[in-house]
Design a protein around this motif. Structure first.
Motif, mmCIF file in Angstrom:
data_model
loop_
_atom_site.group_PDB
_atom_site.id
_atom_site.type_symbol
_atom_site.label_atom_id
_atom_site.label_comp_id
_atom_site.label_asym_id
_atom_site.label_seq_id
_atom_site.Cartn_x
_atom_site.Cartn_y
_atom_site.Cartn_z
ATOM 1 N N THR A 162 -111.476 -33.636 13.610
ATOM 2 C CA THR A 162 -110.981 -33.046 14.853
ATOM 3 C C THR A 162 -110.032 -34.010 15.560
ATOM 4 O O THR A 162 -108.984 -33.612 16.083
ATOM 5 C CB THR A 162 -112.142 -32.670 15.792
ATOM 6 O OG1 THR A 162 -112.938 -31.669 15.166
ATOM 7 C CG2 THR A 162 -111.622 -32.153 17.129
ATOM 8 N N ARG B 19 -106.746 -33.893 13.664
ATOM 9 C CA ARG B 19 -105.977 -32.674 13.944
ATOM 10 C C ARG B 19 -105.384 -32.711 15.344
ATOM 11 O O ARG B 19 -104.249 -32.259 15.569
ATOM 12 C CB ARG B 19 -106.864 -31.440 13.762
ATOM 13 C CG ARG B 19 -107.198 -31.125 12.305
ATOM 14 C CD ARG B 19 -107.711 -29.696 12.148
ATOM 15 N NE ARG B 19 -108.931 -29.475 12.919
ATOM 16 C CZ ARG B 19 -110.157 -29.694 12.463
ATOM 17 N NH1 ARG B 19 -110.316 -30.167 11.232
ATOM 18 N NH2 ARG B 19 -111.219 -29.457 13.210
ATOM 19 N N ALA B 20 -106.131 -33.243 16.307
ATOM 20 C CA ALA B 20 -105.620 -33.339 17.682
ATOM 21 C C ALA B 20 -104.402 -34.252 17.747
ATOM 22 O O ALA B 20 -103.406 -33.952 18.414
ATOM 23 C CB ALA B 20 -106.713 -33.842 18.617
ATOM 24 N N GLY C 137 -101.329 -32.588 16.601
ATOM 25 C CA GLY C 137 -100.908 -31.405 17.352
ATOM 26 C C GLY C 137 -101.277 -30.098 16.691
ATOM 27 O O GLY C 137 -100.594 -29.088 16.871
ATOM 28 N N VAL D 190 -107.134 -26.791 17.191
ATOM 29 C CA VAL D 190 -108.028 -27.630 17.999
ATOM 30 C C VAL D 190 -108.210 -26.999 19.381
ATOM 31 O O VAL D 190 -107.233 -26.694 20.066
ATOM 32 C CB VAL D 190 -107.468 -29.057 18.142
ATOM 33 C CG1 VAL D 190 -108.405 -29.909 19.008
ATOM 34 C CG2 VAL D 190 -107.274 -29.696 16.775
ATOM 35 N N GLU E 123 -108.784 -26.595 23.277
ATOM 36 C CA GLU E 123 -108.232 -27.406 24.354
ATOM 37 C C GLU E 123 -109.267 -28.388 24.911
ATOM 38 O O GLU E 123 -108.938 -29.528 25.265
ATOM 39 C CB GLU E 123 -107.695 -26.507 25.470
ATOM 40 C CG GLU E 123 -106.892 -27.242 26.536
ATOM 41 C CD GLU E 123 -105.707 -28.001 25.958
ATOM 42 O OE1 GLU E 123 -105.454 -29.128 26.438
ATOM 43 O OE2 GLU E 123 -105.052 -27.491 25.023
ATOM 44 N N ASN F 167 -111.720 -29.807 23.272
ATOM 45 C CA ASN F 167 -111.850 -30.925 22.335
ATOM 46 C C ASN F 167 -110.615 -31.821 22.349
ATOM 47 O O ASN F 167 -110.724 -33.047 22.231
ATOM 48 C CB ASN F 167 -112.092 -30.407 20.923
ATOM 49 C CG ASN F 167 -113.508 -29.872 20.742
ATOM 50 O OD1 ASN F 167 -114.403 -30.222 21.515
ATOM 51 N ND2 ASN F 167 -113.715 -29.030 19.744
ATOM 52 N N ARG F 168 -109.451 -31.196 22.496
ATOM 53 C CA ARG F 168 -108.217 -31.982 22.578
ATOM 54 C C ARG F 168 -108.275 -32.942 23.773
ATOM 55 O O ARG F 168 -107.905 -34.101 23.679
ATOM 56 C CB ARG F 168 -107.012 -31.052 22.697
ATOM 57 C CG ARG F 168 -105.664 -31.747 22.509
ATOM 58 C CD ARG F 168 -104.501 -30.789 22.768
ATOM 59 N NE ARG F 168 -104.639 -29.566 22.015
ATOM 60 C CZ ARG F 168 -104.272 -29.406 20.744
ATOM 61 N NH1 ARG F 168 -103.743 -30.436 20.091
ATOM 62 N NH2 ARG F 168 -104.432 -28.260 20.124
ATOM 63 N N LYS F 169 -108.772 -32.434 24.891
ATOM 64 C CA LYS F 169 -108.876 -33.267 26.092
ATOM 65 C C LYS F 169 -109.858 -34.417 25.866
ATOM 66 O O LYS F 169 -109.602 -35.558 26.271
ATOM 67 C CB LYS F 169 -109.311 -32.423 27.290
ATOM 68 C CG LYS F 169 -109.315 -33.191 28.626
ATOM 69 C CD LYS F 169 -109.663 -32.285 29.780
ATOM 70 C CE LYS F 169 -109.527 -33.030 31.109
ATOM 71 N NZ LYS F 169 -110.310 -34.260 31.177
ATOM 72 N N LYS G 110 -97.380 -33.671 23.821
ATOM 73 C CA LYS G 110 -97.949 -33.207 22.550
ATOM 74 C C LYS G 110 -97.978 -34.332 21.509
ATOM 75 O O LYS G 110 -98.026 -34.075 20.308
ATOM 76 C CB LYS G 110 -97.149 -32.013 22.022
ATOM 77 C CG LYS G 110 -97.204 -30.787 22.927
ATOM 78 C CD LYS G 110 -98.621 -30.248 23.057
ATOM 79 C CE LYS G 110 -98.662 -28.964 23.884
ATOM 80 N NZ LYS G 110 -100.040 -28.450 24.031
#
Length: 331
Positions: A17, A20-21, A24, A28, A30, A32-34, A88
């Protein structure tokens, strides 16, 4: 050295994860991206860009061609595009064509040599066919300020003809009959479209087009003072001037001071672009707003979507808006 494993442990997500984050990837979530980027910031993790590129077959960079690297238009355009790209976790590589066909061609070759993932192109010299070919070679391409029907989905442009019409109509609505126009370089589509808008407004008000009231200037500062002098010498009875950008309007302001002409009373002026200085000169300049922030931001969002094989959700045609201030009087 901080590792991706430590980032995943702090963010409480898998290492895949995190990867992938960083790349970009659109799958993923949002939330989890944070978590990932909060952990990266907290730990000071610096991803290996070369390893990322090998793993993803991407360079995580976007190339951008503009006409110039300075000025009140290109500066903000690059700023807002770069700001969006960096959010990004990508980088923007910028080069300029400097009003040269050969340099624009060379710039495209240079950006391709850097293996950029996508392209944002603001070109004055390349033909429609050449730009279509660029899109065919890299589908993650956005073309700015040009409408080409064959690649319409890759174009973001302002309705310059409407902008010229709005500027001229405002002067005509205030009772002006002798309305002049100082254009930008007529080699540029922007200038020709704004001039057509000027002519459209005259026609609507039943006023014949007079070529003596139109003079070609430049969008930069070069030579506009002499053009303003020549126009006022040629047609001293004009009561208003539509300047095709705010740089040209500044030159008119200078020559008005030189000749003891009071802007907003003896001579009315409308500009185009709504540059930052337009509201600080006196009288404050009535002008047409060019949504440069929206153009730069949407171009970056669109090209990143195309890189990830997504359909961009963008506004392809941006509308100008008249900003009324104090540089126009009513007759």
């Amino acid at each position: 050295m901080i590792t991706i494993k430590e980032v995943s442990e702090l963010a409480k997500v898998s290492q895949s994860t995190v990867s992938r984050a960083l790349n970009g990837h659109p799958t993923v979530k949002e939330a989890n991206r944070k978590k990932v980027f909060d952990a990266i910031e907290q730990l000071g993790y610096k991803p290996n860009a070369f390893a990322q590129a090998l793993a993803s077959s991407r360079s995580n960079s976007i190339g951008m061609l503009v006409g110039s690297l300075d000025g009140p238009f290109y500066g903000p355009l690059m700023h807002f595009a770069e700001d969006t790209v960096r959010k990004k976790n990508n980088h923007l590589i910028v080069t300029s064509g400097q009003e040269s066909y050969e340099k624009e061609q060379d710039s495209i070759y240079f950006l391709r040599s850097k293996q950029v993932d996508g392209l944002i192109i603001h070109s004055d010299k390349l033909s429609d066919d050449e730009l279509i070919e660029v899109v065919e070679q890299n589908s993650a391409t956005i073309i700015l300020n040009r409408y080409i029907p064959e690649v319409a989905d890759h174009c973001i442009y302002i309705d310059n003809e409407l902008g010229g019409y709005l500027a001229t109509k405002h002067l005509l609505e205030q009772g002006h009959k002798r309305v002049a126009c100082i254009t930008g370089q007529l080699s540029k589509g922007d200038s020709r479209d704004r001039l057509q808008g000027y002519r459209n407004a005259l026609t609507e008000y039943g006023i014949d087009y007079d070529a003596n009231l139109v003079i070609e200037g430049r969008f930069d500062h070069d030579g506009n003072h002499d053009k303003a002098r020549r126009l006022l010498d040629r047609a001293p009875d004009i009561s208003a001037i539509f300047c095709q950008n705010d740089n040209i309007a500044l030159a008119v302001y200078d020559i008005a001071v030189e000749r003891n002409i009071e802007i907003g009373k003896q001579l009315s002026v409308v500009g185009f672009d709504n540059d930052s200085h337009s509201q600080h000169i006196r009288p404050r300049l009535t002008t047409v707003n060019f949504p440069v922030r929206e153009m730069g931001t949407e171009a970056a969002q669109a090209v990143l979507s195309l890189v990830h094989k997504q359909t961009p959700n963008i506004n392809h045609r941006l509308n100008p808006e008249l900003i009324v201030r104090e540089s126009v009087c009513r007759i």
